[in-house]
Write a protein that holds these residues in place. Structure first.
Motif, PDB file in Angstrom:
ATOM      1  N   UNK A 513       0.816  -1.206   0.000  1.00  0.00           N
ATOM      2  CA  UNK A 513       0.000   0.000   0.000  1.00  0.00           C
ATOM      3  C   UNK A 513       0.856   1.266   0.000  1.00  0.00           C
ATOM      4  N   UNK A 514       1.906   1.287   0.801  1.00  0.00           N
ATOM      5  CA  UNK A 514       2.748   2.478   0.899  1.00  0.00           C
ATOM      6  C   UNK A 514       3.564   2.719  -0.367  1.00  0.00           C
ATOM      7  N   UNK A 515       4.001   1.653  -1.044  1.00  0.00           N
ATOM      8  CA  UNK A 515       4.816   1.802  -2.236  1.00  0.00           C
ATOM      9  C   UNK A 515       3.966   2.075  -3.475  1.00  0.00           C
ATOM     10  N   UNK A 516       2.680   1.637  -3.464  1.00  0.00           N
ATOM     11  CA  UNK A 516       1.823   1.848  -4.616  1.00  0.00           C
ATOM     12  C   UNK A 516       1.201   3.238  -4.620  1.00  0.00           C
ATOM     13  N   UNK A 517       1.042   3.844  -3.466  1.00  0.00           N
ATOM     14  CA  UNK A 517       0.395   5.154  -3.379  1.00  0.00           C
ATOM     15  C   UNK A 517       1.141   6.240  -4.161  1.00  0.00           C
ATOM     16  N   UNK A 518       2.494   6.363  -4.107  1.00  0.00           N
ATOM     17  CA  UNK A 518       3.161   7.456  -4.842  1.00  0.00           C
ATOM     18  C   UNK A 518       2.978   7.371  -6.353  1.00  0.00           C
ATOM     19  N   UNK A 519       3.066   6.202  -6.947  1.00  0.00           N
ATOM     20  CA  UNK A 519       2.934   6.101  -8.400  1.00  0.00           C
ATOM     21  C   UNK A 519       1.492   6.332  -8.833  1.00  0.00           C
ATOM     22  N   UNK A 520       0.495   5.910  -7.995  1.00  0.00           N
ATOM     23  CA  UNK A 520      -0.900   6.173  -8.324  1.00  0.00           C
ATOM     24  C   UNK A 520      -1.205   7.663  -8.227  1.00  0.00           C
ATOM     25  N   UNK A 521      -0.688   8.320  -7.197  1.00  0.00           N
ATOM     26  CA  UNK A 521      -0.913   9.759  -7.030  1.00  0.00           C
ATOM     27  C   UNK A 521      -0.287  10.535  -8.180  1.00  0.00           C
ATOM     28  N   UNK A 522       0.929  10.121  -8.606  1.00  0.00           N
ATOM     29  CA  UNK A 522       1.579  10.796  -9.724  1.00  0.00           C
ATOM     30  C   UNK A 522       0.782  10.605 -11.012  1.00  0.00           C
ATOM     31  N   UNK A 523       0.235   9.415 -11.217  1.00  0.00           N
ATOM     32  CA  UNK A 523      -0.545   9.152 -12.421  1.00  0.00           C
ATOM     33  C   UNK A 523      -1.829   9.979 -12.430  1.00  0.00           C
ATOM     34  N   UNK A 524      -2.508  10.081 -11.269  1.00  0.00           N
ATOM     35  CA  UNK A 524      -3.749  10.853 -11.187  1.00  0.00           C
ATOM     36  C   UNK A 524      -3.493  12.327 -11.456  1.00  0.00           C
ATOM     37  N   UNK A 525      -2.372  12.830 -10.970  1.00  0.00           N
ATOM     38  CA  UNK A 525      -2.099  14.263 -11.064  1.00  0.00           C
ATOM     39  C   UNK A 525      -1.685  14.684 -12.469  1.00  0.00           C
ATOM     40  N   UNK A 526      -0.906  13.849 -13.153  1.00  0.00           N
ATOM     41  CA  UNK A 526      -0.305  14.288 -14.414  1.00  0.00           C
ATOM     42  C   UNK A 526      -0.853  13.554 -15.635  1.00  0.00           C
ATOM     43  N   UNK A 527      -1.906  12.719 -15.461  1.00  0.00           N
ATOM     44  CA  UNK A 527      -2.413  11.994 -16.621  1.00  0.00           C
ATOM     45  C   UNK A 527      -3.129  12.904 -17.600  1.00  0.00           C
ATOM     46  N   UNK A 528      -3.596  14.047 -17.135  1.00  0.00           N
ATOM     47  CA  UNK A 528      -4.293  14.980 -18.023  1.00  0.00           C
ATOM     48  C   UNK A 528      -3.342  15.969 -18.680  1.00  0.00           C
ATOM     49  N   UNK A 529      -2.047  15.952 -18.315  1.00  0.00           N
ATOM     50  CA  UNK A 529      -1.071  16.842 -18.952  1.00  0.00           C
ATOM     51  C   UNK A 529      -0.771  16.317 -20.362  1.00  0.00           C
ATOM     52  N   UNK A 530      -0.874  17.178 -21.346  1.00  0.00           N
ATOM     53  CA  UNK A 530      -0.673  16.691 -22.727  1.00  0.00           C
ATOM     54  C   UNK A 530       0.700  16.043 -22.946  1.00  0.00           C
ATOM     55  N   UNK A 531       1.761  16.549 -22.298  1.00  0.00           N
ATOM     56  CA  UNK A 531       3.094  15.987 -22.513  1.00  0.00           C
ATOM     57  C   UNK A 531       3.238  14.587 -21.922  1.00  0.00           C
ATOM     58  N   UNK A 532       2.460  14.264 -20.895  1.00  0.00           N
ATOM     59  CA  UNK A 532       2.628  12.996 -20.180  1.00  0.00           C
ATOM     60  C   UNK A 532       1.477  12.022 -20.417  1.00  0.00           C
ATOM     61  N   UNK A 533       0.410  12.475 -21.120  1.00  0.00           N
ATOM     62  CA  UNK A 533      -0.788  11.644 -21.238  1.00  0.00           C
ATOM     63  C   UNK A 533      -0.493  10.320 -21.938  1.00  0.00           C
ATOM     64  N   UNK A 534       0.217  10.374 -23.036  1.00  0.00           N
ATOM     65  CA  UNK A 534       0.466   9.142 -23.789  1.00  0.00           C
ATOM     66  C   UNK A 534       1.181   8.079 -22.973  1.00  0.00           C
ATOM     67  N   UNK A 535       2.141   8.492 -22.126  1.00  0.00           N
ATOM     68  CA  UNK A 535       2.880   7.519 -21.316  1.00  0.00           C
ATOM     69  C   UNK A 535       2.069   7.059 -20.123  1.00  0.00           C
ATOM     70  N   UNK A 536       1.394   8.009 -19.448  1.00  0.00           N
ATOM     71  CA  UNK A 536       0.716   7.656 -18.204  1.00  0.00           C
ATOM     72  C   UNK A 536      -0.561   6.850 -18.450  1.00  0.00           C
ATOM     73  N   UNK A 537      -1.157   6.955 -19.638  1.00  0.00           N
ATOM     74  CA  UNK A 537      -2.313   6.092 -19.947  1.00  0.00           C
ATOM     75  C   UNK A 537      -1.877   4.631 -19.964  1.00  0.00           C
ATOM     76  N   UNK A 538      -0.704   4.373 -20.545  1.00  0.00           N
ATOM     77  CA  UNK A 538      -0.186   3.004 -20.519  1.00  0.00           C
ATOM     78  C   UNK A 538       0.162   2.557 -19.114  1.00  0.00           C
ATOM     79  N   UNK A 539       0.687   3.456 -18.277  1.00  0.00           N
ATOM     80  CA  UNK A 539       1.002   3.107 -16.881  1.00  0.00           C
ATOM     81  C   UNK A 539      -0.290   2.769 -16.136  1.00  0.00           C
ATOM     82  N   UNK A 540      -1.355   3.525 -16.386  1.00  0.00           N
ATOM     83  CA  UNK A 540      -2.634   3.252 -15.716  1.00  0.00           C
ATOM     84  C   UNK A 540      -3.175   1.879 -16.114  1.00  0.00           C
TER      85      UNK A 540
END
Length: 595
Positions: A513-540
């Protein structure tokens, strides 16, 4: 009861002839009790550079630069009387002359010599190591006992067993002149510096000086009488800067004989017919003299050092005063046959060479002994001994100390040479892709005349923690370190590198739980950024595939996945609204164009 006892035999048990022979001495038995300490560095040098020693000192890991060895078989079964290297003519390597039997074999005289190719070969030839001489000098069917090259290397003087001195052309193999006054064998030949006069001596106990330009080939310029037995060796010392006088000699000839003496002669004016009063010193060696050697002197009181070998002892003399300054008893089991000065060169870290002289002695027991030499005091000290399988009759070395030739009683000649220089032997083809050498190409290239030189300023940038983790293939730790920096570009760069290495699944899996929270929070915050959307959609997608089966076990993780769903849903509605607006704008623009 009667007991029968077998009587002891009165005859001795049978023993073979081999068991009655004395055992051959090993290197350990030879060096045991030797005066002076055996230097391991000296043993390591001669073993690694020239292969003169046992394998226990051969610790070199570079198999390319290992020393080469070659055994020359005799053309006819005959003992080798003399081996010597001459000045190089058409090649950079000096030629080798082998005198054994009725012919003189010349090796390494041409650029395409099989002798040089065999020594340059890294591994043994699959067709054997039989190497024929490049040229053979005829001696009229008589045994060749000694010889000497002229300074330019074009002429070779050969002494035979019938009293002849044959002067031969090395390149043409023809005999230019034959000098003879006696029928007894000639044991030693020396050239004068002028290239016209020859000193020869032999079994008639007379040393003679010959002139090549003389028309009378049966009359020498000078005959030096005084020895009472065979003259086995000679030596010449010529000091061009000195003036001939009773105390300052310019040319001296030394002759060693089986009458246990060495005579020093003044041969400054060989054109003079007066043969009297030319002997300036008689030195007593107390044993039959087999070899002589001259060494340069750093002592102002000694013009030149004279070393004599006879029996098992070496003596150091001042030839002008007749004073014996040193006597060294070697540990040879048999008579010393050769006395030779060789160079030992070491290359320092700054590419400079340190040169030291060594005195080499060989004997019929097959042992080679190396001694240190002090040009100031004339002191000798044993350093190292090694042994070959055959009795040694003659030893020769070139001027650079890179090649050795050992003549034996069986007729074989053992040739040792140093391996090639690794730095001079550049790689001829490009290294294989992916190797360390491939990435180091051009690192040592020097700048040309028209090249611009860019110098690095400042200190070298240190690797960050996630870079170090990536080099060590710790993908999960690399992602965690990048998230701790709170810099989105660093995190995205690490995710892209993991994708190229196919390590995303390994980095995202096995998280609590503690190790998964940072990557999920980063994905939620920056998935709508146009520069990062293509990569973070695959991460999600990967996170949902890995942790979809454990949904409902953690309220925090469920809440974060719900936020991710809402964030994606809001972004999709915003995109749909934007598409509707774009549609209305396109309709308005089309209507305005029609009007």
């Amino acid at each position: 009861m009667t007991t029968i006892v077998q009587a002891s035999s009165t005859t001795n048990a049978f023993k073979s002839s081999n068991s009655l022979q004395a055992k051959r001495h090993t290197v350990a038995s030879v060096t045991l009790g030797q005066e002076g300490t055996s230097d391991p560095n000296e043993a390591r040098y001669w073993t690694q550079k020239l292969g003169l020693g046992s394998k226990q000192y051969d610790t070199s890991k570079n198999r390319f630069a290992h020393p080469r060895s070659l055994t020359l078989k005799p053309v006819r079964a005959a003992m080798v009387h003399k081996v010597l290297f001459g000045p190089p003519l058409s090649t950079t390597r000096p030629p080798l002359a082998v005198m054994g039997g009725p012919r003189v074999g010349l090796y390494g005289t041409g650029t395409t010599s099989a002798f040089n190719r065999a020594l340059a070969r890294r591994t043994a030839s699959p067709f054997g190591e039989s190497v024929d001489p490049d040229r053979q000098v005829q001696t009229g069917g008589h045994l060749a006992l000694c010889g000497a090259f002229r300074n330019d290397g074009r002429l070779l003087a050969v002494g035979t067993d019938v009293g002849e001195i044959r002067v031969c052309d090395v390149t043409m193999r023809s005999t230019l002149s034959t000098l003879k006054e006696t029928r007894l064998p000639i044991r030693s030949v020396e050239w004068f510096r002028n290239g016209q006069n020859i000193l020869a001596a032999g079994d008639d106990a007379i040393a003679r000086v010959w002139d090549l330009s003389s028309t009378d080939k049966g009359k020498p310029l000078l005959s030096l009488l005084g020895h009472g037995d065979v003259v086995r060796c000679t030596a010449l010392w010529q000091n061009a800067g000195a003036k001939a006088s009773t105390t300052d000699w310019s040319q001296l000839a030394m002759t060693g004989s089986y009458d246990h003496t060495i005579r020093v002669w003044n041969v400054a004016d060989v054109q003079s017919e007066a043969d009297n009063d030319r002997c300036i010193a008689v030195l007593s060696h107390d044993a039959p003299v087999e070899a002589l050697c001259l060494m340069k002197s750093e002592n102002p009181k000694v013009p030149v050092w004279l070393l004599s070998a006879g029996g098992r002892t070496i003596k150091v003399w001042n030839p002008v005063t007749g004073q014996c300054l040193s006597t060294v008893t070697t540990q040879h089991r048999k008579t010393i046959t050769s006395l030779l000065a060789v160079i030992r060169s070491n290359e320092n870290e700054d590419k400079t060479k340190t040169v030291a002289w060594r005195i080499l002695t060989s004997s019929l027991d097959g042992v080679l002994e190396f001694h240190s030499w002090d040009a100031g005091t004339g002191a000798l000290k044993h350093l190292y001994s090694t042994k070959v399988d055959e009795s040694i009759t003659s030893v020769a070395a070139d001027e650079a100390g890179d090649r050795f030739a050992i003549g034996t009683t069986s007729g074989n000649v053992i040739v040792k040479t140093k391996g090639p220089n690794v730095e001079l032997k550049k790689r001829l083809r490009d290294p294989k892709a992916g190797t360390f050498a491939f990435f180091q190409r051009g690192m040592n290239a020097e700048a040309g005349v028209g090249d611009f030189t860019v110098t690095a300023q400042g200190k070298k940038r240190k690797l960050r923690s996630f870079d170090i983790a990536l080099k060590q293939f710790r993908y999960g730790d690399a992602l965690d370190d990048a998230l701790d920096t709170r810099r989105p570009r660093d995190v995205v760069a690490v995710l892209e590198e993991l994708g190229k290495r196919r390590g995303l699944s390994a980095a995202l899996a096995n998280r609590d739980e503690e190790m998964l929270e940072p990557i999920l929070s980063f994905t939620i915050r920056y998935i709508t950024k146009p520069h990062f959307t293509g990569l973070l959609v695959g991460i999600a997608h990967k996170l949902i595939d890995i942790y979809g089966d454990v949904a409902g076990q953690s309220e925090t993780i469920d809440e974060l996945f719900a936020k991710l769903k809402n964030q994606v849903a809001n972004e999709c509605r915003a995109q749909q609204s934007l598409l509707q607006v774009v549609g209305h704008i396109d309709a308005i623009m089309a209507t305005s164009e029609m009007e």
